[in-house]
Design a protein around this motif. Sequence first.
Motif, short mmCIF file in Angstrom:
data_model
loop_
_atom_site.label_atom_id
_atom_site.label_comp_id
_atom_site.label_asym_id
_atom_site.label_seq_id
_atom_site.Cartn_x
_atom_site.Cartn_y
_atom_site.Cartn_z
N GLU A 294 0.97 -1.26 0.10
CA GLU A 294 0.06 -0.06 0.05
C GLU A 294 0.96 1.26 0.14
OE1 GLU A 294 -3.63 0.10 2.58
OE2 GLU A 294 -2.97 1.98 3.20
N PHE A 295 0.65 2.12 -1.01
CA PHE A 295 1.48 3.24 -0.95
C PHE A 295 0.49 4.72 -1.00
CE2 PHE A 295 3.63 0.24 -3.51
CZ PHE A 295 5.15 0.63 -3.05
N HIS A 296 0.92 5.68 -0.08
CA HIS A 296 0.15 6.99 0.19
C HIS A 296 1.00 7.96 -0.77
CE1 HIS A 296 -3.04 5.82 2.80
NE2 HIS A 296 -2.33 4.67 3.05
N LEU A 297 0.76 8.56 -1.81
CA LEU A 297 1.41 9.13 -2.53
C LEU A 297 0.94 10.57 -2.95
CD1 LEU A 297 2.49 6.54 -5.21
CD2 LEU A 297 3.72 7.27 -3.18
N SER A 298 1.73 11.45 -3.29
CA SER A 298 1.24 12.67 -3.53
C SER A 298 1.68 13.22 -5.11
CB SER A 298 2.21 13.96 -2.60
OG SER A 298 1.58 13.75 -1.23
N MET A 299 0.59 13.99 -5.76
CA MET A 299 0.84 14.46 -7.07
C MET A 299 1.93 15.51 -7.14
SD MET A 299 -0.50 12.10 -8.84
CE MET A 299 0.00 12.86 -10.47
N PRO A 300 2.70 15.64 -8.04
CA PRO A 300 3.05 14.75 -9.01
C PRO A 300 3.91 13.44 -8.75
CG PRO A 300 4.47 16.49 -9.45
CD PRO A 300 3.26 16.98 -8.32
N LYS B 193 6.81 10.89 -8.71
CA LYS B 193 8.30 11.13 -8.97
C LYS B 193 8.66 9.90 -9.80
CE LYS B 193 9.08 13.66 -4.66
NZ LYS B 193 7.90 13.66 -4.14
N LYS B 194 9.63 9.66 -10.38
CA LYS B 194 10.29 8.45 -11.18
C LYS B 194 10.43 7.37 -10.18
CE LYS B 194 13.43 7.55 -14.71
NZ LYS B 194 12.47 6.65 -15.64
N GLU B 195 11.00 7.52 -9.11
CA GLU B 195 11.31 6.58 -8.25
C GLU B 195 10.03 5.82 -7.58
OE1 GLU B 195 12.38 10.47 -6.20
OE2 GLU B 195 12.80 9.71 -8.18
N LEU C 131 6.08 0.92 -7.81
CA LEU C 131 4.94 0.36 -8.08
C LEU C 131 4.75 -0.89 -8.84
CD1 LEU C 131 2.65 3.87 -8.41
CD2 LEU C 131 3.02 2.35 -6.28
N SER C 132 3.97 -1.95 -8.39
CA SER C 132 3.74 -3.06 -9.07
C SER C 132 2.31 -3.28 -9.34
CB SER C 132 4.74 -4.22 -8.68
OG SER C 132 5.97 -4.05 -8.57
N LYS D 41 7.20 5.83 -17.71
CA LYS D 41 6.71 7.04 -17.49
C LYS D 41 5.40 7.31 -16.84
CE LYS D 41 5.69 7.65 -22.20
NZ LYS D 41 6.02 8.04 -23.40
N CYS D 42 4.53 6.10 -16.77
CA CYS D 42 2.94 6.24 -16.26
C CYS D 42 2.65 4.91 -15.91
CB CYS D 42 2.35 6.85 -17.33
SG CYS D 42 0.46 7.35 -16.95
N VAL D 43 1.71 4.98 -15.01
CA VAL D 43 0.77 4.17 -14.38
C VAL D 43 -0.67 4.04 -14.55
CG1 VAL D 43 2.68 3.40 -12.52
CG2 VAL D 43 0.79 4.88 -12.26
N TYR D 44 -1.20 3.10 -14.89
CA TYR D 44 -2.89 3.23 -14.68
C TYR D 44 -3.14 2.56 -13.50
CZ TYR D 44 -7.57 1.83 -15.94
OH TYR D 44 -8.98 1.76 -15.78
N LEU D 45 -4.11 3.35 -12.86
CA LEU D 45 -4.72 2.93 -11.43
C LEU D 45 -6.18 2.71 -11.48
CD1 LEU D 45 -2.96 5.69 -9.67
CD2 LEU D 45 -2.27 3.45 -9.90
#
Length: 192
Positions: free
Chosen positions: A3-9, A11-13, A18-19, A119-123
């Motif tokens: 589980e990840f709690h992330l802020s936009m935008p 970052k590459k890392e 994310l998997s 460069k991008c993920v689909y959520l």
Amino acid sequence: MTEFHLSMPLKKEELEQLSTGDVVYLTGTVLTARDEAHARILELAGKGEELPFDLEGAAIYHCGPLMRQKDDRWEVVAAGPTTSARMSKMTPRLLDKYNVTALIGKGGMDNVAGSLKGKCVYLAFTGGCAALAAENIREVETVHWPDLGMPEAVWVLRVENFGPLIVGIDAKGNDLFAKIEERARKVFSGLR
């Protein structure tokens, strides 16, 4: 599954971490865009014209929200995801032109995993969760292209812990939906 709690935008890392199958909650700015908004974005890009909003590091939410105007502000009534596969054909061109880091929607997307790579993920957001999605939208910052109609306009939303979102396609090119579809075909072919 993590589980990840992330802020936009993003970052590459963070993208690289994310998997498929991971759960994500986003905080920050998310822009809604459906079919007509995607078509207009690509039309303006083709003419070399600037967009009235910034897609650098953006999250695009495939959503046709229901809004209500109260005094001089907009508020969200419902904001469930729409079927992302409808945007599949336009997505590679969009990602060639703009540095979008997250796409959010319902179901999978066809033949876009290669375009997302690096460069991008689909959520994926579960369908039928329009009220849940609206709970995590703190503010409607503005709206662009209202001439397209409420569901097709680009709404700029400030979200907090928006989710749960499942990584359906990661930035490594893994596609959870394609794997499930392949497994289902094998099971179905064994039933004949």
